[in-house]
Design a protein around this motif. Sequence first.
Motif, mmCIF file in Angstrom:
data_model
loop_
_atom_site.group_PDB
_atom_site.id
_atom_site.type_symbol
_atom_site.label_atom_id
_atom_site.label_comp_id
_atom_site.label_asym_id
_atom_site.label_seq_id
_atom_site.Cartn_x
_atom_site.Cartn_y
_atom_site.Cartn_z
ATOM 1 N N GLY A 170 -2.192 12.235 -9.030
ATOM 2 C CA GLY A 170 -1.289 12.493 -10.147
ATOM 3 C C GLY A 170 0.171 12.202 -9.856
ATOM 4 N N THR A 171 0.499 11.659 -8.674
ATOM 5 C CA THR A 171 1.877 11.330 -8.310
ATOM 6 C C THR A 171 1.946 9.842 -8.020
ATOM 7 N N TYR A 172 2.838 9.123 -8.735
ATOM 8 C CA TYR A 172 2.874 7.676 -8.655
ATOM 9 C C TYR A 172 4.278 7.170 -8.380
ATOM 10 N N GLY A 173 4.331 5.967 -7.878
ATOM 11 C CA GLY A 173 5.579 5.245 -7.713
ATOM 12 C C GLY A 173 5.272 3.772 -7.827
ATOM 13 N N SER A 222 -9.202 -1.846 -9.110
ATOM 14 C CA SER A 222 -8.668 -0.623 -9.705
ATOM 15 C C SER A 222 -8.973 0.568 -8.802
ATOM 16 N N ALA A 223 -8.171 1.618 -8.947
ATOM 17 C CA ALA A 223 -8.350 2.807 -8.116
ATOM 18 C C ALA A 223 -8.029 4.056 -8.929
ATOM 19 N N PRO A 224 -8.849 5.115 -8.805
ATOM 20 C CA PRO A 224 -8.550 6.368 -9.490
ATOM 21 C C PRO A 224 -7.205 6.930 -9.030
ATOM 22 N N ALA A 225 -6.470 7.519 -9.962
ATOM 23 C CA ALA A 225 -5.156 8.071 -9.647
ATOM 24 C C ALA A 225 -5.126 9.591 -9.765
ATOM 25 N N THR A 226 -6.201 10.183 -10.278
ATOM 26 C CA THR A 226 -6.312 11.637 -10.381
ATOM 27 C C THR A 226 -7.692 12.050 -9.875
ATOM 28 N N PRO A 248 -12.982 8.595 -5.124
ATOM 29 C CA PRO A 248 -11.846 9.162 -4.387
ATOM 30 C C PRO A 248 -10.512 8.597 -4.893
ATOM 31 N N VAL A 249 -9.497 9.431 -4.897
ATOM 32 C CA VAL A 249 -8.166 9.044 -5.347
ATOM 33 C C VAL A 249 -7.599 7.950 -4.447
ATOM 34 N N SER A 250 -7.038 6.907 -5.075
ATOM 35 C CA SER A 250 -6.284 5.842 -4.415
ATOM 36 C C SER A 250 -7.121 4.909 -3.546
ATOM 37 N N VAL A 251 -8.442 4.981 -3.633
ATOM 38 C CA VAL A 251 -9.289 4.088 -2.840
ATOM 39 C C VAL A 251 -9.831 2.994 -3.753
ATOM 40 N N THR A 252 -9.451 1.764 -3.470
ATOM 41 C CA THR A 252 -9.913 0.635 -4.269
ATOM 42 C C THR A 252 -11.258 0.132 -3.740
ATOM 43 N N PRO A 253 -12.183 -0.204 -4.631
ATOM 44 C CA PRO A 253 -13.482 -0.684 -4.164
ATOM 45 C C PRO A 253 -13.470 -2.156 -3.740
ATOM 46 N N PHE A 279 1.462 0.181 -9.714
ATOM 47 C CA PHE A 279 1.779 1.513 -9.226
ATOM 48 C C PHE A 279 1.078 1.754 -7.900
ATOM 49 N N GLN A 280 1.634 2.677 -7.153
ATOM 50 C CA GLN A 280 1.038 3.146 -5.912
ATOM 51 C C GLN A 280 0.808 4.643 -6.077
#
Length: 161
Positions: A140-143, A87-91, A54-59, A134-135
């Motif tokens: 696909g959208t980062y800051g 690490s976390a998926p970003a896409t 899942p996007v943005s979920v760190t294990p 990054f957050q």
Amino acid sequence: AHVYRNLGTLENKGVELSLSGNLTDRLDVVAGAVVSDPTVGGEAVRLGITGHRPVSVTPRKIILDVNWRPPGTSGISFDLGLNHFGSAPATINDVAVIPAYSTMDWDARYEFLMGDEAASLKFAVMNMLNVRSFQVSNAGTYGFSSDSGRRIDLRLIVDIT
């Protein structure tokens, strides 16, 4: 195509642990960890539209905070905080990944009376290692994370009753 539909299911297996308390009369510890295996399943994964994560979920997320009051002193304390984020998926297809990172914070505090009011002076250095991360706002959208970069803080805190 701007078509929104159910992409799959999210399964999150893991463990969450925490510990807090006084190791001695001058040393306090708060520690916690979340270690998980988040996975996405369903038709979109089988068709290769989305990845398995899942996007943005760190294990993993691990936090340790230690507070120490030196012997022979009154009102002086030091804090050390260590944080680790996996690490976390970003896409949605798991191609872009936000790398794992760790931070370290330190502060010194002096508690005293200002007149009749309790007060403290706190000097802190947050993110001492100057880690930038990054957050993920959306797939696909980062800051930049609000915790990115080293920060120094000096505060006078007065409890007015």
